[in-house]
Design an enzyme around this catalytic site. Sequence first.
Site, PDB file in Angstrom:
ATOM      1  N   CYS A 330       0.811  -1.219   0.000  1.00 52.79           N
ATOM      2  CA  CYS A 330       0.000   0.000   0.000  1.00 52.79           C
ATOM      3  C   CYS A 330       0.844   1.270   0.000  1.00 52.79           C
ATOM      4  CB  CYS A 330      -0.968  -0.024   1.177  1.00 52.79           C
ATOM      5  SG  CYS A 330      -0.208   0.050   2.811  1.00 52.79           S
ATOM      6  N   HIS A 385      -2.806   1.250   6.844  1.00 49.35           N
ATOM      7  CA  HIS A 385      -3.094   1.182   5.408  1.00 49.35           C
ATOM      8  C   HIS A 385      -3.227   2.595   4.852  1.00 49.35           C
ATOM      9  CE1 HIS A 385      -4.315  -0.745   1.715  1.00 49.35           C
ATOM     10  NE2 HIS A 385      -5.459  -0.080   1.672  1.00 49.35           N
ATOM     11  N   HIS A 397      -5.652   1.868  -4.370  1.00 47.46           N
ATOM     12  CA  HIS A 397      -4.807   1.327  -3.299  1.00 47.46           C
ATOM     13  C   HIS A 397      -4.401  -0.106  -3.622  1.00 47.46           C
ATOM     14  CE1 HIS A 397      -7.990  -1.146  -1.039  1.00 47.46           C
ATOM     15  NE2 HIS A 397      -8.621  -0.618  -2.068  1.00 47.46           N
TER      16      HIS A 397
END
Length: 429
Positions: A330, A385, A397
């Site tokens: 990520c 994240h 993402h």
Amino acid sequence: MQKPRLSSQKTKTLIASVAMAALVAIPVLAQPLGLATTYPDPGSETMNEQSAFFGQESDNSLAPVENFDSMDIEMNRSMSPEEVEAAILAANGEIDANDLIDDEDYLTETDPGTIEPAPAEAVEPADPITEVAAHTVYITKNGVNYRAEPNTESDILGRFDMADKLTVTGEMPGWKRVKSPDGREGYVAEEFISKSMVFIPQNDTVYLTKSGVNLRQDASTSSASLGMLSAGTKLTRTGTGDNWTRVKTSSGKTGYVATYFLTTAAPAEPTPRPTSKTTTSTASKPTATAPKATESSAPSGTIAKVISNAKSLLGVRYVYGSASKSGVDCSGLIYYAYRNAGISVPRTSRDYSSFGTKVSLSNIKAGDVVAMDTRPRDGKTMITHVGLYIGGGQMIHASSSLGRVVTTSLNRYLGYASVKLITIRRIRG
């Protein structure tokens, strides 16, 4: 004067003594000369005759004397008396001839008094890891493997790309033990590491966002200044490194400028002064100004390039610790998108807690980084994240659960019970 005369008895005794001395001396004198010497066998006529000569009777019952031939022993004049004695004893079978081997051939350095047999096959020990003071290094090419052990057969933990910054904690011939931005330790081949900052080649135009910025001789604030630059100065960007950009001025001078002070957006043209004429109704109208940027505005300049870089990774597989087109995690996606647009950003998710400028969800714009906690139930509030907002309510993402880079509705994603919004960060373009 009358000469003395020996009696017959004394004469016989003298002759017997001389004969006995001769019998004893002949074998002794013969050996150094290499002469063969024989001894009469017990019970032979010769022996009997000699015995009779000395007035002795032959005893045929005597056991034969064990013969010993000194010529069977290898001796030389350099041997010590102890070595000669040991050789004789060995020849007689009184000691093992193997005991005569030079013990020094088998002595160990650690225990000189212990004799150990030589190993059948010596095994060279592995080179030890040398602990070193932690220092920064840079990767010199794209797709460098990050391994669990210092050999090319070990597991690959991830991959690094050109200009990635690592911390070295140990070294051995051909390998460096490094700590990745996410805190894990592994090994990278020494040939792909540089102690000097590495710059990704670039060739585009950038501008200074403020005045009084130093053009440095090297990529360091301690480096000599080559001159001061003013806001709006046009520069050619030739390379991007770790928070520094290599540039060339219009006069051809090459130096380094902190990336934070650069933008790809050209400065606005100065607003012309209003004239003194007010005879027409149109002159009283206010000068037109650019519309205020809104979330629906299309991104431009550097941010447009960031969005384009991120979208180029759609469908790329999720690879923890990687930030390239062969795989990303990520934070690796954000890192790849911004870095290839000439902007340095953090490599780990948690570092976005304070990087850039905080903005509200209602004021979000394309290019903003959305930082979230996807494990809120563990009782720890932390960024786990990140995603990149690309406009139109969409976020791109790298999804670990789906195993690839995808786009999704931001509102829908934030609506999950397992997702908690921590912060939204705006990066200067």
